[in-house]
Design a protein around this motif. Structure first.
Motif, PDB file in Angstrom:
ATOM      1  N   MET A  62       0.847  -1.200   0.000  1.00 13.75           N
ATOM      2  CA  MET A  62       0.000   0.000   0.000  1.00 13.75           C
ATOM      3  C   MET A  62       0.886   1.256   0.000  1.00 13.75           C
ATOM      4  O   MET A  62       0.528   2.274  -0.567  1.00 13.75           O
ATOM      5  N   ARG A  63       2.052   1.157   0.642  1.00 20.87           N
ATOM      6  CA  ARG A  63       2.910   2.342   0.790  1.00 20.87           C
ATOM      7  C   ARG A  63       3.749   2.589  -0.454  1.00 20.87           C
ATOM      8  O   ARG A  63       4.029   3.745  -0.813  1.00 20.87           O
ATOM      9  N   ALA A  64       4.192   1.509  -1.069  1.00 26.37           N
ATOM     10  CA  ALA A  64       5.068   1.696  -2.231  1.00 26.37           C
ATOM     11  C   ALA A  64       4.937   0.548  -3.216  1.00 26.37           C
ATOM     12  O   ALA A  64       5.049  -0.612  -2.832  1.00 26.37           O
ATOM     13  N   ALA A  66       7.190   0.653  -5.819  1.00 29.44           N
ATOM     14  CA  ALA A  66       8.650   0.557  -5.677  1.00 29.44           C
ATOM     15  C   ALA A  66       9.224   1.953  -5.690  1.00 29.44           C
ATOM     16  O   ALA A  66       8.866   2.767  -6.547  1.00 29.44           O
ATOM     17  N   ALA A  67      10.130   2.226  -4.742  1.00 31.93           N
ATOM     18  CA  ALA A  67      10.705   3.579  -4.626  1.00 31.93           C
ATOM     19  C   ALA A  67      11.964   3.743  -5.468  1.00 31.93           C
ATOM     20  O   ALA A  67      12.749   4.657  -5.239  1.00 31.93           O
ATOM     21  N   GLY A  68      12.149   2.858  -6.439  1.00 30.26           N
ATOM     22  CA  GLY A  68      13.265   3.061  -7.369  1.00 30.26           C
ATOM     23  C   GLY A  68      14.309   1.979  -7.264  1.00 30.26           C
ATOM     24  O   GLY A  68      14.161   1.010  -6.510  1.00 30.26           O
ATOM     25  N   ALA A  69      15.368   2.162  -8.049  1.00 34.04           N
ATOM     26  CA  ALA A  69      16.508   1.262  -7.952  1.00 34.04           C
ATOM     27  C   ALA A  69      17.085   1.376  -6.545  1.00 34.04           C
ATOM     28  O   ALA A  69      16.918   2.405  -5.881  1.00 34.04           O
ATOM     29  N   ASP A  70      17.746   0.318  -6.117  1.00 35.90           N
ATOM     30  CA  ASP A  70      18.315   0.310  -4.770  1.00 35.90           C
ATOM     31  C   ASP A  70      19.563   1.202  -4.748  1.00 35.90           C
ATOM     32  O   ASP A  70      20.609   0.855  -5.303  1.00 35.90           O
ATOM     33  N   GLY A 111      11.322   6.632  -9.846  1.00 28.22           N
ATOM     34  CA  GLY A 111      12.538   6.177 -10.520  1.00 28.22           C
ATOM     35  C   GLY A 111      12.294   4.848 -11.216  1.00 28.22           C
ATOM     36  O   GLY A 111      11.342   4.701 -11.985  1.00 28.22           O
ATOM     37  N   GLY A 112      13.143   3.871 -10.897  1.00 27.31           N
ATOM     38  CA  GLY A 112      12.985   2.540 -11.493  1.00 27.31           C
ATOM     39  C   GLY A 112      11.617   1.933 -11.200  1.00 27.31           C
ATOM     40  O   GLY A 112      11.122   1.111 -11.976  1.00 27.31           O
ATOM     41  N   GLY A 113      10.971   2.346 -10.121  1.00 31.41           N
ATOM     42  CA  GLY A 113       9.628   1.853  -9.802  1.00 31.41           C
ATOM     43  C   GLY A 113       8.598   2.363 -10.789  1.00 31.41           C
ATOM     44  O   GLY A 113       7.720   1.634 -11.249  1.00 31.41           O
TER      45      GLY A 113
HETATM   46  N1  CO8 Z   1      16.884   2.600  -2.541  1.00 30.35           N
HETATM   47  C1  CO8 Z   1      17.277   2.120  -1.337  1.00 30.35           C
HETATM   48  N2  CO8 Z   1      16.582   2.342  -0.203  1.00 30.35           N
HETATM   49  C2  CO8 Z   1      15.464   3.089  -0.285  1.00 30.35           C
HETATM   50  C3  CO8 Z   1      15.020   3.622  -1.497  1.00 30.35           C
HETATM   51  C4  CO8 Z   1      15.788   3.350  -2.665  1.00 30.35           C
HETATM   52  N3  CO8 Z   1      15.404   3.792  -3.877  1.00 30.35           N
HETATM   53  N4  CO8 Z   1      13.887   4.321  -1.253  1.00 30.35           N
HETATM   54  C5  CO8 Z   1      13.647   4.224   0.055  1.00 30.35           C
HETATM   55  N5  CO8 Z   1      14.588   3.486   0.665  1.00 30.35           N
HETATM   56  C6  CO8 Z   1      14.687   3.135   2.079  1.00 30.35           C
HETATM   57  C7  CO8 Z   1      15.112   4.328   2.910  1.00 30.35           C
HETATM   58  O1  CO8 Z   1      16.520   4.473   2.854  1.00 30.35           O
HETATM   59  C8  CO8 Z   1      14.604   3.938   4.287  1.00 30.35           C
HETATM   60  O2  CO8 Z   1      15.496   3.009   4.833  1.00 30.35           O
HETATM   61  P1  CO8 Z   1      15.854   3.092   6.434  1.00 30.35           P
HETATM   62  O3  CO8 Z   1      14.530   2.845   7.118  1.00 30.35           O
HETATM   63  O4  CO8 Z   1      16.838   1.987   6.603  1.00 30.35           O
HETATM   64  O5  CO8 Z   1      16.380   4.450   6.654  1.00 30.35           O
HETATM   65  C9  CO8 Z   1      13.299   3.189   3.962  1.00 30.35           C
HETATM   66  O6  CO8 Z   1      13.396   2.820   2.582  1.00 30.35           O
HETATM   67  C10 CO8 Z   1      12.070   4.053   4.123  1.00 30.35           C
HETATM   68  O7  CO8 Z   1      12.262   5.251   3.360  1.00 30.35           O
HETATM   69  P2  CO8 Z   1      12.135   6.723   4.007  1.00 30.35           P
HETATM   70  O8  CO8 Z   1      12.472   6.707   5.443  1.00 30.35           O
HETATM   71  O9  CO8 Z   1      12.894   7.645   3.115  1.00 30.35           O
HETATM   72  O10 CO8 Z   1      10.553   6.924   3.846  1.00 30.35           O
HETATM   73  P3  CO8 Z   1       9.803   8.304   3.625  1.00 30.35           P
HETATM   74  O11 CO8 Z   1       8.332   7.964   3.742  1.00 30.35           O
HETATM   75  O12 CO8 Z   1      10.359   9.367   4.474  1.00 30.35           O
HETATM   76  O13 CO8 Z   1      10.114   8.707   2.096  1.00 30.35           O
HETATM   77  C11 CO8 Z   1      10.405   8.346  -0.261  1.00 30.35           C
HETATM   78  C12 CO8 Z   1       9.685   7.924   1.037  1.00 30.35           C
HETATM   79  C13 CO8 Z   1       9.960   9.767  -0.669  1.00 30.35           C
HETATM   80  C14 CO8 Z   1       9.971   7.352  -1.335  1.00 30.35           C
HETATM   81  C15 CO8 Z   1      11.919   8.326  -0.048  1.00 30.35           C
HETATM   82  O14 CO8 Z   1      12.280   7.058   0.498  1.00 30.35           O
HETATM   83  C16 CO8 Z   1      12.731   8.504  -1.300  1.00 30.35           C
HETATM   84  O15 CO8 Z   1      12.873   9.614  -1.771  1.00 30.35           O
HETATM   85  N6  CO8 Z   1      13.303   7.402  -1.854  1.00 30.35           N
HETATM   86  C17 CO8 Z   1      14.182   7.447  -2.974  1.00 30.35           C
HETATM   87  C18 CO8 Z   1      13.427   7.699  -4.267  1.00 30.35           C
HETATM   88  C19 CO8 Z   1      14.396   7.778  -5.419  1.00 30.35           C
HETATM   89  O16 CO8 Z   1      15.249   8.635  -5.493  1.00 30.35           O
HETATM   90  N7  CO8 Z   1      14.253   6.856  -6.390  1.00 30.35           N
HETATM   91  C20 CO8 Z   1      15.087   6.807  -7.550  1.00 30.35           C
HETATM   92  C21 CO8 Z   1      16.234   5.887  -7.332  1.00 30.35           C
HETATM   93  S1  CO8 Z   1      17.392   5.871  -8.692  1.00 30.35           S
HETATM   94  C22 CO8 Z   1      16.640   4.905  -9.851  1.00 30.35           C
HETATM   95  O17 CO8 Z   1      15.563   4.425  -9.646  1.00 30.35           O
HETATM   96  C23 CO8 Z   1      17.369   4.666 -11.119  1.00 30.35           C
HETATM   97  C24 CO8 Z   1      16.520   3.896 -12.096  1.00 30.35           C
HETATM   98  C25 CO8 Z   1      17.296   3.258 -13.210  1.00 30.35           C
HETATM   99  C26 CO8 Z   1      17.974   1.984 -12.853  1.00 30.35           C
HETATM  100  C27 CO8 Z   1      17.021   0.832 -12.552  1.00 30.35           C
HETATM  101  C28 CO8 Z   1      17.808  -0.419 -12.329  1.00 30.35           C
HETATM  102  C29 CO8 Z   1      17.070  -1.407 -11.444  1.00 30.35           C
END
Ligand code: CO8
Length: 261
Positions: A62-64, A66-70, A111-113
């Protein structure tokens, strides 16, 4: 089946003729790492090869979705590593799955999601879904098709806006832009996607494959070529049992019974 599972990043289930893949890395909001890519692709190939399955749904939590590539997995990569051991091109294989794939997107698709959702054949989103390509904020850009597929589905203006500013949009804006097929209340998301998949899975399977192929041609061919491709596929549909069954059933005013091959 859920029990055959050495998988650790996804859940895989069969719901009658629908294959359901649930992304399941809740601690990282379903960040797409290598293992998850391998597991999703393996599950897609399994379903594609299985006559008992007619359509596939990919969902997240429900929350995500996918938030993107790791990001943790990518942070120290070099150009040479990415170029040689291509973590991006794994996802290209989704294009070669013949059965329809529906993305059921709730929460973040970033992002990747977002790109994974766009790789699916269509998207059903919950009202709280958020779509975006925030890579620019990390000093990079979309890498598994976002800059291309977003431009095809939403047009240049919004694609540029999202890719260059990194802002996210909600489900209603995504639907208005043509990124999303349907928007439903969060509580109805999975059910709606599964019902659409069940409907598809009940049709003449060769015609379903051809219909998917025909629509996809529109992305890659000129109009003349795409129309020719559609015409040949239309003619080919008359070589299937399902065409005879579908049309005879209509004329006899009864429900068709399609064999699932
Ligand atoms: N990768 C790794 N860890 C993540 C990612 C991610 N993309 N997104 C969230 N997490 C982790 C956080 O680090 C956090 O971990 P922890 O609890 O250990 O600190 C946990 O998930 C929960 O996240 P938040 O605490 O940040 O939760 P919020 O509700 O405050 O925020 C957001 C939610 C807005 C979604 C925020 O987590 C965020 O901005 N995430 C990153 C989004 C992002 O930048 N995505 C793009 C990534 S790059 C990419 O996708 C490239 C694509 C092309 C390549 C694809 C190849 C597979």
């Amino acid at each position: 089946t859920p029990s055959d599972d050495t998988r650790s990043t996804i859940l895989v289930e069969r719901r009658e003729r629908v294959g359901l893949i649930t992304l399941n890395r809740p601690k990282s909001l379903n960040a797409l790492n290598r293992r998850l890519a391998a597991e999703v692709l393996a599950a897609l190939h399994e379903f594609d090869a299985d006559d008992r399955i007619g359509a596939i749904v990919i969902t997240g939590s429900m929350r995500a979705f996918a938030a993107g590539a790791d990001i943790a997995e990518m942070v120290d990569k070099t150009f040479v590593e990415l170029n040689a051991d291509d973590i991006l091109s794994d996802w290209d294989q989704v294009r070669f799955i013949k059965k329809p794939i529906i993305a059921a997107v709730g929460g973040y698709a970033l992002g990747g999601g977002c790109e994974l959702a766009l790789l699916c054949d269509f998207i059903v989103a919950s009202e709280d879904a958020q779509f975006g390509q925030p890579e620019i904020k990390l000093g990079i850009l979309p890498g598994i098709g976002g800059s291309q597929r977003l431009t095809h589905s939403a047009g240049k203006a919004l694609a540029m806006d999202l890719v260059l500013t990194g802002r996210t949009i909600g489900a209603t804006e995504a639907k208005a832009a043509g990124i999303v097929a349907r928007v439903v209340p969060a509580g109805d998301l999975l059910q709606t996607a599964l019902e659409a998949a069940h409907t598809i899975a009940g049709y003449n399977a060769p015609a379903v494959r051809m219909a998917k192929e025909a629509v996809n041609r529109a992305f890659e061919a000129s109009l003349a070529e795409g129309l020719m491709h559609e015409r040949r596929l239309f003619q080919a549909a008359f070589a299937t049992e399902g065409q005879k069954e579908g049309m005879h059933a209509f004329l006899a005013k009864r429900a068709p019974v399609f064999r699932n091959r």
